[in-house]
Design a protein around this motif. Structure first.
Motif, short mmCIF file in Angstrom:
data_model
loop_
_atom_site.label_atom_id
_atom_site.label_comp_id
_atom_site.label_asym_id
_atom_site.label_seq_id
_atom_site.Cartn_x
_atom_site.Cartn_y
_atom_site.Cartn_z
N GLN B 46 47.70 55.72 15.84
CA GLN B 46 47.33 56.43 17.06
C GLN B 46 46.25 57.41 16.67
OE1 GLN B 46 48.28 59.90 18.27
NE2 GLN B 46 47.02 59.38 20.01
N TYR B 100 41.65 41.71 26.07
CA TYR B 100 41.52 42.05 27.49
C TYR B 100 40.11 42.43 27.88
CZ TYR B 100 43.00 45.99 24.65
OH TYR B 100 43.15 46.86 23.63
N MET B 161 28.96 56.91 26.41
CA MET B 161 30.23 56.42 26.94
C MET B 161 30.21 56.45 28.46
SD MET B 161 33.42 57.97 27.93
CE MET B 161 34.95 57.18 28.32
N ILE B 162 29.73 57.56 29.01
CA ILE B 162 29.69 57.68 30.47
C ILE B 162 28.75 56.61 31.05
CG2 ILE B 162 29.06 59.21 32.38
CD1 ILE B 162 31.46 60.27 31.05
N PHE B 165 30.36 53.01 30.79
CA PHE B 165 31.40 52.74 31.78
C PHE B 165 30.84 52.72 33.19
CE2 PHE B 165 34.34 53.33 28.35
CZ PHE B 165 35.38 52.52 28.71
N ARG B 182 40.21 43.43 38.76
CA ARG B 182 39.22 44.08 37.90
C ARG B 182 39.33 43.57 36.46
NH1 ARG B 182 37.48 49.26 38.97
NH2 ARG B 182 38.15 49.97 36.93
N MET B 183 40.55 43.34 36.02
CA MET B 183 40.78 42.84 34.67
C MET B 183 41.86 41.76 34.77
SD MET B 183 41.05 46.45 32.68
CE MET B 183 41.10 45.86 31.01
N THR C 32 45.70 60.97 23.90
CA THR C 32 45.25 59.59 24.00
C THR C 32 46.34 58.72 23.43
OG1 THR C 32 44.18 59.84 21.88
CG2 THR C 32 42.81 60.03 23.81
N CYS C 37 45.37 46.82 27.61
CA CYS C 37 44.46 46.74 28.76
C CYS C 37 44.42 48.05 29.54
CB CYS C 37 44.88 45.63 29.71
SG CYS C 37 45.83 44.31 29.00
N ILE C 40 41.97 50.74 28.69
CA ILE C 40 40.59 50.62 29.17
C ILE C 40 40.49 51.22 30.56
CG2 ILE C 40 38.74 49.00 29.61
CD1 ILE C 40 39.51 49.03 26.73
N GLU C 41 41.51 50.95 31.40
CA GLU C 41 41.49 51.55 32.73
C GLU C 41 41.65 53.06 32.65
OE1 GLU C 41 40.00 49.67 34.50
OE2 GLU C 41 41.25 48.95 36.12
N MET C 43 40.47 54.92 30.23
CA MET C 43 39.15 55.44 29.86
C MET C 43 38.23 55.41 31.07
SD MET C 43 39.00 53.50 26.26
CE MET C 43 37.29 53.58 25.86
N THR C 44 38.34 54.34 31.86
CA THR C 44 37.52 54.25 33.08
C THR C 44 37.81 55.43 33.99
OG1 THR C 44 37.77 51.87 32.89
CG2 THR C 44 36.88 52.70 34.93
N GLY C 46 38.70 58.30 33.15
CA GLY C 46 38.07 59.50 32.61
C GLY C 46 36.57 59.50 32.75
N ALA C 47 35.98 58.31 32.95
CA ALA C 47 34.52 58.19 32.97
C ALA C 47 33.96 58.52 34.35
CB ALA C 47 34.10 56.79 32.54
N GLY C 48 32.66 58.25 34.49
CA GLY C 48 31.89 58.75 35.62
C GLY C 48 32.45 58.51 37.01
N ARG C 49 32.73 57.27 37.38
CA ARG C 49 33.01 57.02 38.79
C ARG C 49 34.28 57.68 39.28
NH1 ARG C 49 33.44 51.09 41.46
NH2 ARG C 49 31.26 50.93 40.89
N TYR C 50 35.32 57.65 38.47
CA TYR C 50 36.60 58.18 38.95
C TYR C 50 36.81 59.62 38.53
CZ TYR C 50 37.28 53.39 40.19
OH TYR C 50 37.11 52.16 40.76
N PRO C 133 46.41 45.62 34.96
CA PRO C 133 46.67 47.06 34.78
C PRO C 133 46.50 47.77 36.11
CG PRO C 133 44.46 46.51 34.08
CD PRO C 133 45.08 45.23 34.51
N ARG C 135 44.98 50.18 38.85
CA ARG C 135 43.61 50.61 39.09
C ARG C 135 43.49 52.10 38.77
NH1 ARG C 135 40.69 47.50 42.63
NH2 ARG C 135 39.40 49.33 42.90
N PRO C 136 42.30 52.56 38.50
CA PRO C 136 42.13 54.00 38.24
C PRO C 136 42.69 54.85 39.38
CG PRO C 136 40.14 52.85 37.64
CD PRO C 136 41.05 51.84 38.25
#
Lengths: 256, 440, 184
Positions: B46, B100, B161-162, B165, B182-183, C32, C37, C40-41, C43-44, C46-50, C133, C135-136
């Motif tokens: 981790q 994934y 990163m930003i 994504f 989405r996945m 963290t 899977c 990844i969502e 991280m998404t 945490g990222a820009g769009r959401y 997974p 969704r955000p």
């Protein structure tokens, strides 16, 4: 190398032990015919007699894998014959009778499989890698298969070799009995097989002799048993819903 | 000296301190008393910089890594065993969750292996193959974007990163439009696709291409010439061609060593031989070369997607054989993916045989003749191979995935030993291992 | 009307519990714990769009010592379970756990030898988040629900009382298998 020569002329094939003798530590001789790996009973392949009310409960079908191919092997522009000729020639040069090393050759669905006697595996692989006309530089690892019904040869290790120089792909297959699950390691020829062999050991209990550090890789070090063998249960638990319980997938009636 | 956090233990190689947290001063003090500077550091499983639940076991002297080993298996999911208890079509639902980030590649590789076993690989409709290629190339984009994004984040470059994504979201919107998810799509099925493209998908994708063409140069501007980025990446994670070949490394790692090996060119599938695209290579054998290759591959993927869109002709997306194809024309119902109401009306009302056929195909699935097959695709990480064995039943007898992440990760030791601790992160990020694929 | 009306403006009266809850919920630091899977969502999210920063929790801490929320994002294998527990133990109190995705919540589709059938076998879970997974937006919803829970959580003697009541209620609760009716 004609077919008659290959079928049973080598002294190794003359062991007169029954194929299904349990506890023998020598892989049983490989016949040239299709290999029976199991028997299906009934309409749905259910093991027990009960539950199958279709009236076809007495139906018995044997399951057999594709048998040995005879020349010409074909392939795109006869490429399989070319590979087989080169391999047999190269083995002969090294003083190894091809019939001893290559137990049988199967051509099925556009793919060629050489069944190799396990004691000659390393030499064959080295030849396939180093001979300029063969040049299978890339081994894509080993995949274990556990054929419970293939008595005397339960554990199979399947290697796929790719030649970047010539753009070819072949398959090698070796087998070992459950009672003596040993196969020589290919790490000295293909170092990439290091983890792949550890993985196959971890899941199937196939011991790769000569591997530098054959330890578990996926499961915890103290895990008991080899989980992807066919005699190892899936290990799922029954799931409870309101007023109902659904057994885990391996406990349900199967329609295989 | 013994503390609850660092208990000494005598071994043949000297005293070993096991550190599980706590006061580092005590540990350092204890280590200073012994005359060697060798410390074994466990990074992970981790750890924010190890790309998932990867455990790195580093033996360091000062800042230099003398030995590096990986501990994997922390995400072992037993998918290969689970597949043996589900029918062939249900298999796609499982394989899509292996690596994934490259779902469509897993699905395509698995489906191609099953199709080879069935002997229908030449009967797949053109439209299905084009959509497969289209989705795979979009997937290559989104996978490389995550690689660059998380790789940047691990270097401390949060901006990348930003950005990564941001663009991945756009691609995920397209997936959602096409597959509903989405996945983990399970959209590619043995024999073709689950359903056709929805109305408006082509226009949406053309818009997407425009946006991506505008956005992709930003990575170039942001990172390619950035002196800090270059200083961290250049000559780090070095693995030459001989090393790649011995360790079986494929994908960007092999191409960064100068060999233009790409299964899309050398062993084409799904009609890749008819598309026009280039295989970028680098001669630098390092992390920076791999970064540049990924950038260029994204541009090439855009080219392929464009060609796919131009080629799309109306037609079926599933093989004609009704013993294999899903019996109903799947339709988008109010509850998402569902059977077409017309079909249900037909089988419930007029055709008993169709109902039986539908029932058997859905509950049992189709049978696959005994034998084995190997199918490989060029995933963003390298050669993704699937070895499938059938015993003639409605379920796979054995499915084995040769995941490129798994094989490539072996080269971590060769890339890291002799380097600095900070470079380990860069090297691992340049391999781009996804633990879901490594451990399966 | 109450006392608030009579005070000069600019004052707010509340209980210590509510004040503490408000402070706690406004700056949750997630550790963290991305596994598969769902990571990844996560991280998404945490990222820009959401943009999880809108809820004051964009800083994912690498060290469990600095975190008070563990988002278990993905399938937990038998090999990972001891690690997960150790990370949980290293987090300072008070701490919360979101089990993100079906795999973490119940094992999901991976009902087999390798996967722990629900992370609640290993650590206590506050919020179960379905989806494979999720969704955000679903993760954000879970986080907001957790915020509500933190806001209303008790302190000191009241906390002990609440824990006791919860345990009693759990002991009396009807087992799933004995429940009747529709599956919902």
């Amino acid at each position: 190398m004609s077919d008659e020569q290959r079928s049973g002329s080598s002294p190794d094939d003359q062991h007169d032990q029954p194929a299904d003798e349990a506890g023998s530590s020598v892989p049983s001789a490989r016949g040239q015919a299709a290999e029976v790996i199991g028997v299906r009973k009934g309409m749905f392949g259910t093991d027990s007699g009960g539950g199958d009310t279709s009236g076809y409960g007495g139906l018995i079908r044997t399951v057999s894998l594709p048998g040995a191919a005879s020349r010409p092997y074909g392939g795109r522009d006869g490429v399989f014959d070319e590979i087989a000729d080169e391999l047999e020639g190269a083995l002969e040069e090294q003083g190894l009778l091809p019939a001893d090393a290559i137990e049988k050759t199967v051509v099925d669905r556009g793919e060629i499989t050489f069944h190799i006697a396990r004691e000659h595996l390393v030499q064959v692989a080295r030849t396939l890698r180093d001979d300029p006309a063969l040049r299978f530089e890339l081994c894509t690892g080993v995949s274990g298969v556990h054929f419970l019904g293939d008595k005397g040869r339960e554990l199979h290790a399947v290697y796929h070799l790719r030649s970047l120089t010539h753009g070819r792909l072949i398959r090698l297959e070796v087998s070992a009995p459950d009672s003596d699950p040993h196969v020589p390691s290919l790490v000295e020829v293909y170092p990439t097989n290091d983890w792949h062999e550890r993985e196959t050991y971890d899941f199937f209990g196939l011991i790769f002799d000569g591997h530098p550090a054959l330890t578990r890789i996926m499961m915890p070090d103290d895990w008991q048993g080899f989980p992807q063998r066919k005699d190892y249960p899936l290990g799922g638990i029954a799931v409870e819903y309101k007023g109902a319980q659904i057994p885990s997938p391996d406990q349900r009636r199967s329609y295989s | 000296m013994t503390t609850p956090h660092a208990t000494p233990r005598a071994t043949t190689e000297g005293t070993v301190y096991t550190v599980t947290g706590g006061d580092w001063d005590e540990v350092v003090e204890t280590a200073a008393k012994s005359d060697d500077e060798r410390i074994i550091v466990n990074m992970g499983p981790q750890h924010p910089s190890t790309h998932g639940v990867l455990r790195l076991i580093l033996e360091i002297e000062g800042e230099t890594v003398t030995e590096a080993r990986c501990g994997i298996g922390y995400l072992h999911t037993g998918i290969e065993k689970n597949l043996e208890f589900r029918n062939w079509t249900q298999g796609t639902t499982f394989v899509t969750r292996m690596d994934y980030l490259t779902s469509f590649f897993n699905e395509t590789a698995y489906c191609r292996a099953v199709e080879t076993l069935l002997g229908i690989e030449d009967d797949i409709p053109d439209r299905a193959n084009i959509i497969r290629v289209l989705l795979m190339e979009l997937n290559r984009l989104s996978s490389h974007l995550v690689c660059i994004a998380t790789g940047g984040m691990e270097l401390g470059a949060t901006t990348i990163m930003i950005y990564g994504f941001r663009d991945r979201e756009l691609i995920l919107d397209a997936y959602e439009l096409i597959t509903g998810l989405r996945m983990n799509h399970a959209y590619i099925r043995p024999g073709g696709l689950a359903q056709d493209l929805p109305p408006g998908a082509v226009d949406h994708l053309r818009e997407l291409l425009k946006t991506l063409r505008k956005n992709l140069p930003e990575y170039d501007k942001l990172a390619t010439g950035n002196p800090i980025f270059k200083a961290r990446m250049q000559d780090v994670g070095y693995l030459d061609l001989a090393g790649c070949m011995a360790l079986g490394a494929t994908g960007p790692i092999l191409r960064s060593a100068g060999l233009p090996h790409d299964l899309r060119k050398t062993d084409p599938y799904c009609g890749y031989e008819t598309y026009d695209f280039d295989i970028p290579t680098a001669e630098t054998c390092d992390a920076y070369g791999r970064f540049l290759i990924r950038l260029e591959e994204m541009r090439q993927s855009l080219r392929i997607v464009e060609q796919c869109l131009d080629r799309l002709e109306p037609g079926p997306v599933m093989v004609g054989d009704k013993k294999i194809a899903w019996p109903a024309q799947l339709a988008l119902g109010p509850d998402g993916l569902g059977n077409s109401l017309d079909h249900i009306k037909n089988i419930m009302g007029t055709s008993m045989e169709a109902l039986i056929h539908h029932f058997k195909l859905v509950t049992e699935g189709f049978r696959v003749p005994p034998g084995q097959a190997y199918a490989a695709v060029e995933s963003p990480k390298g050669e993704l191979g699937v070895h499938v064995v059938s015993d003639g039943g409605t379920r796979p007898y054995r499915v084995h995935f040769r995941d490129p992440s798994f094989t490539n990760l072996q080269s971590m030791a060769a890339m890291c030993e002799g380097g600095q601790v900070a470079d380990v992160i860069v090297a691992v990020a340049s391999i781009d291992p996804v633990m879901g694929g490594v451990d399966r | 009307m109450g006392l608030e009306e009579k005070l000069p403006s600019g004052f707010l009266l509340t209980t210590v519990e509510q004040a503490a809850g408000w402070v706690r919920k406004s700056s949750v630091f997630p550790a963290t714990f991305g596994l598969a899977c769902c990571a990844i969502e996560m991280m998404t999210t945490g990222a820009g769009r959401y943009d999880l920063a809108r809820f004051g929790m964009e800083v994912f801490r690498g060290s469990p010592r600095q975190a008070d929320l563990m988002i278990v994002a993905g399938r937990v294998s038998q090999k990972m379970a001891p690690v997960l527990r150790q990370v949980y133990d290293q987090m300072p109190n008070p701490k919360w756990v979101i089990s993100m995705g079906v795999c973490a919540s119940s094992g999901g589709m991976f009902n087999n030898y390798a996967i722990v059938q629900g992370v609640d076998h290993v650590v206590p879970v506050d919020i179960y988040l379905p989806g494979c997974p999720p969704r955000p937006e679903m993760l954000m919803d879970a986080i907001l629900k957790l915020h509500e829970k933190i806001q209303t959580s008790k302190l000191g003697v009241n906390a002990e009382e609440a824990a006791r009541e919860a345990e009693e209620a759990a002991l009396k609760a009807l087992p799933t298998i004995e429940m009747k009716g529709l599956l919902r």
